[in-house]
Each structure stands twice: as structure tokens, then as C-alpha cells.
Write an enzyme that holds these catalytic residues in place. Structure first.
Site, PDB file in Angstrom:
ATOM      1  N   ASP A  85     -32.649  49.771 -47.716  1.00  0.00           N
ATOM      2  CA  ASP A  85     -31.294  50.338 -47.657  1.00  0.00           C
ATOM      3  C   ASP A  85     -31.314  51.856 -47.679  1.00  0.00           C
ATOM      4  O   ASP A  85     -32.289  52.480 -48.095  1.00  0.00           O
ATOM      5  CB  ASP A  85     -30.426  49.816 -48.820  1.00  0.00           C
ATOM      6  CG  ASP A  85     -30.911  50.292 -50.181  1.00  0.00           C
ATOM      7  OD1 ASP A  85     -32.136  50.240 -50.432  1.00  0.00           O
ATOM      8  OD2 ASP A  85     -30.076  50.711 -51.003  1.00  0.00           O
ATOM      9  N   GLU A 180     -31.801  49.311 -53.315  1.00  0.00           N
ATOM     10  CA  GLU A 180     -32.384  50.225 -54.300  1.00  0.00           C
ATOM     11  C   GLU A 180     -31.403  51.335 -54.629  1.00  0.00           C
ATOM     12  O   GLU A 180     -31.263  51.754 -55.762  1.00  0.00           O
ATOM     13  CB  GLU A 180     -33.685  50.825 -53.754  1.00  0.00           C
ATOM     14  CG  GLU A 180     -34.516  51.564 -54.791  1.00  0.00           C
ATOM     15  CD  GLU A 180     -34.281  53.072 -54.838  1.00  0.00           C
ATOM     16  OE1 GLU A 180     -34.906  53.728 -55.662  1.00  0.00           O
ATOM     17  OE2 GLU A 180     -33.449  53.604 -54.058  1.00  0.00           O
TER      18      GLU A 180
HETATM   19 ZN   LIG Z   1     -35.551  55.811 -52.130  1.00  0.00          ZN
END
Ligand SMILES: [Zn+2]
Length: 415
Positions: A85, A180
């Protein structure tokens, strides 16, 4: 690796054009379905490389194995991890990567927005990149080097290991995670299935760096219940929850304890969100420090400020809830010194001066370390994350590939 044709850059240019922005307001896993678009591409590329067990699970996590090729029986399984992401802060839709070949040291203009200038004065790490090929976005989006540089480097290293049987290594597991950037990258990791002993995230900044220390992090949510009345008949009765919340924020110091006034090993108390009406207000904070004690001191401080403010509003009440986010990975890594030592050796073998650093933030590795996978962070070459001026150099990416290969080799040698 002198004559090796790196595929990292080609891969990187493909990956950044796939929009994988995550969404902190979403409750689903992954937070945005489009992250799977990249996960699927990664699985296909791994299968094409000959990694038969490459798979994406229902949450968008990618797992794959580079099988061991050593005769030694006791080489630990090493995991390399990156996230698919990109940051919710800046759009990642329609990224147009540009390679500025043999950069000559002048400020870099981004064609789609003349106001976006990557100035050497603002980006001191650029001064080490003379003559290198710098990749940027075009000015209206982020680039996504955080963390697609890491993905491309791990993928290229896997390809290198598969095509160079002379390089001996143990079993290698690859893990690519969603979300994340919204702090949920490890939520659905299946540690059993991963089956690795030690890990490395490839998500760091400058060439040659290894980060083995992160913040310890908590979130605090304060809910203020005021006393609500009709404003026309409120005299002596109304206690406006919005004003109570504002009073609390106003007590925070102007020249300390905030992200904008601290650096290196200093922690902070940082309001991140506020909403409400005269009846009820909710304030969210993040608390950061490198030590557990420092974290608790800051929470006690905030609690005391709140208690003090509340004494002026006898009819109102407040709730103060602390939620643990992640802890400094160093507490775990200190118990397994080989994890950091072997990585530093791998960095040196790639012809770089190895530098240990701490991160004013967390990584997937902070959580993985406490989930049983000691996991420091190795540089990926990404710079100016979460901004439209994000950049990475081709040469730094190639060095990162070489470091990943060397990590696998050093573990084999030393086992
Ligand atoms: Zn990162």
C-alpha cells in the site's frame, strides 16, 4: 553481481502505476480492495519465476518461498518483507514515473505541477546522488517508492537467487503486506504459515542504513461529556464539550512535546483528530517515545492536564482510554544480535558503509518483532515519503538488491 541485469527498476516502474492507496477510515481487510491488484501481479511474477507456492490470501497478503539450496541443515529461515500500500496522505492514482538520467546536481522540476521543485537544499541526501538516475513522480501524485522500491528489490533478489545456484542460502520466505500505512499491516499475518525465524523489512531510507530501533507507540482517546442545554436558556448551566476540548489542547506546550518541536530520541504527545458538538467531544492523540517509561510519563502528563481542565467543568465528565499500538523493536532485537550483525555485514559486502539508525516511527517489523519474528529495517532507497516530491535512485535500488542477496548468503555462511 557486476554483470547482472537488474530487473528491480523495470518492476518498480510497473508497480508504481498500480494505485494501492490504503484508507484509515475503512474497517475492511485490506482497507482498500485495489491493493490486491498489485498483490495479484506480484504472485503472477513469482509464479513466472518458478516459485510454485506463491499465493495471495483473502486479506491480500502474499507469501512465497525461495527454497534452500544449501546442504547445511541448521540455516534459519529468513523472511524479507515489504508493503504493497501507499500513504493515504497523497493520491497514488495515475502515477507517472519519470527517470532523470545521470542527474547533474540541479534542482528537479516536476512537469505536471511547476510549484513542485525537488530542491537540493531541502533534500540533503540528493547530494550523494550525482550522476545517478533519479526516479520521481510527475508532480501531482506521490511516487510510491515507499514501499514499492522494497517490493521491486525483494522480487529482483529472489530472481537473482533462483538463477544463481552458486550463491548458497537457506530457506527464504517472502511476505508482502497490505495496509502498513494505516498501521494494520500485520493484523492478518499468519505467523505459522510464514514459518520464518528472522525477518527484515526493506522499507528504509538512505543507502547503507539499517534501523533496529523504533518508537514505542500508544494511542489515547479522550471522550468528553459536557452539559448540553438550549443556548437561549443556558446561563449557569451549559458546559460546552467543544470548549472543554479546546481548553485541553490549549494547555499543551507550544515549544516542546510535539512532532514539530522534537527530534532524534525525543518523544511527543500529538493530537491527530477531534470531533464533536456542545454535548460531546472526542479527541484522539498519538503518544510516542523510545522508552516505555517515557511513554507512560507522557500519558500521565496528558491525563493530569485533562484532570486539571475538568475541575473547571463540574457537571461534565471525561473518559481517557489508552490503546497500545507498537513497541520499540530494540527490546527484542537485543536478544538476537546476529539479526542486526549479519545485515550490517551484508551491507558492508555490498561496498557500503553500514549505518545503524533509529526511526521516529514504527514499521511492520516493530510488530513482527513482538509477534516472534525479530525484524529490523533495511534501506530501500526511498526518500521524501508521503509527498509529491518522493524520489529514489536506480543505483540505490540496485545496491539494496545486492544487500538482500548478501543477507541470505551471510546467514548461510555463519550457520
Ligand atoms: Zn513504508
Amino acid at each position: 553481481m557486476e554483470n547482472y541485469h537488474y530487473t528491480a527498476v523495470d518492476r518498480f516502474l510497473r508497480y508504481v502505476q498500480i494505485d494501492t492507496q490504503s484508507d484509515p477510515q475503512s474497517a475492511t481487510n485490506p482497507s482498500t480492495e485495489k491493493q490486491k491488484d498489485l498483490s495479484r501481479v506480484l504472485v503472477q511474477e513469482l509464479l513466472d519465476m518458478g516459485i510454485a507456492d506463491a499465493e495471495m490470501d483473502e486479506w491480500g497478503y502474499v507469501y512465497a518461498t525461495v527454497p534452500a539450496n544449501t546442504d547445511k541443515p541448521n540455516v534459519p529461515t529468513i523472511c524479507f518483507c515489504s508493503h504493497v500500500d501507499t500513504s493515504p496522505d497523497v493520491t497514488g492514482a495515475g502515477v507517472k514515473p519519470i527517470i532523470h538520467e545521470r542527474w547533474n546536481g540541479t534542482d528537479i522540476s516536476l512537469p505536471d505541477d511547476p510549484s513542485q521543485q525537488i530542491r537540493v537544499a531541502d533534500h540533503p541526501d540528493l547530494s550523494h546522488q550525482l550522476g545517478n538516475d533519479i526516479i520521481t513522480a510527475s508532480g501531482t501524485t506521490l511516487l510510491g517508492a515507499d514501499n514499492k522500491a522494497g517490493l521491486a528489490e525483494i522480487m529482483d533478489a529472489a530472481q537473482y537467487l533462483l538463477t544463481h545456484p552458486d550463491v548458497k542460502h537457506g530457506r527464504i520466505r517472502l511476505l508482502f503486506t497490505p495496509d502498513e500505512e494505516v498501521g494494520r499491516g500485520t493484523e492478518k499475518v499468519d505467523m505459522q504459515k510464514l514459518g520464518a525465524d528472522f525477518g527484515y523489512t526493506i522499507d528504509g531510507e538512505a543507502l547503507g542504513t539499517l534501523e533496529d530501533e523504533t518508537f514505542s507507540a500508544d494511542a489515547v482517546k479522550i471522550t468528553i461529556q459536557g452539559v448540553s442545554t438550549h443556548p437561549g436558556f443556558a446561563k449557569g448551566k451549559l458546559e460546552n464539550a467543544l470548549k472543554i476540548a479546546a481548553d485541553l489542547l490549549a494547555t499543551l506546550p507550544k515549544n516542546a512535546l510535539s512532532p514539530e518541536t522534537t527530534e532524534s530520541k525525543e518523544g511527543f504527545v500529538h493530537p491527530t483528530r477531534m470531533e464533536g458538538n456542545q454535548d460531546k467531544a472526542v479527541l484522539e492523540f498519538i503518544i510516542r517515545d523510545f522508552t516505555e517509561t517515557g511513554l507512560q510519563e507522557k500519558e500521565t502528563y496528558l491525563q493530569n492536564q485533562l484532570n486539571e481542565v475538568m475541575t473547571y467543568y463540574p457537571g461534565s465528565s471525561a473518559q481517557f482510554v489508552v490503546k497500545e499500538q507498537y513497541r520499540n523493536m530494540k527490546d527484542v532485537l537485543d536478544q538476537y544480535p546476529a539479526v542486526v550483525e549479519n545485515a550490517l555485514e551484508a551491507i558492508r559486502r555490498s561496498g557500503l558503509s553500514a549505518q545503524r539508525r533509529s526511526i521516529r516511527g514504527g514499521t511492520d517489523g516493530s510488530r513482527l518483532s513482538f509477534m516472534g519474528l525479530p525484524c529490523p529495517n533495511i534501506f530501500a532507497g526511498e526518500h521524501a515519503f508521503h509527498s509529491r516530491q518522493e524520489w529514489v535512485s536506480v543505483q540505490d535500488m540496485q545496491k539494496a538488491v545486492s544487500v538482500i542477496v548478501n543477507v541470505a548468503q551471510v546467514w548461510e555462511e555463519r550457520s
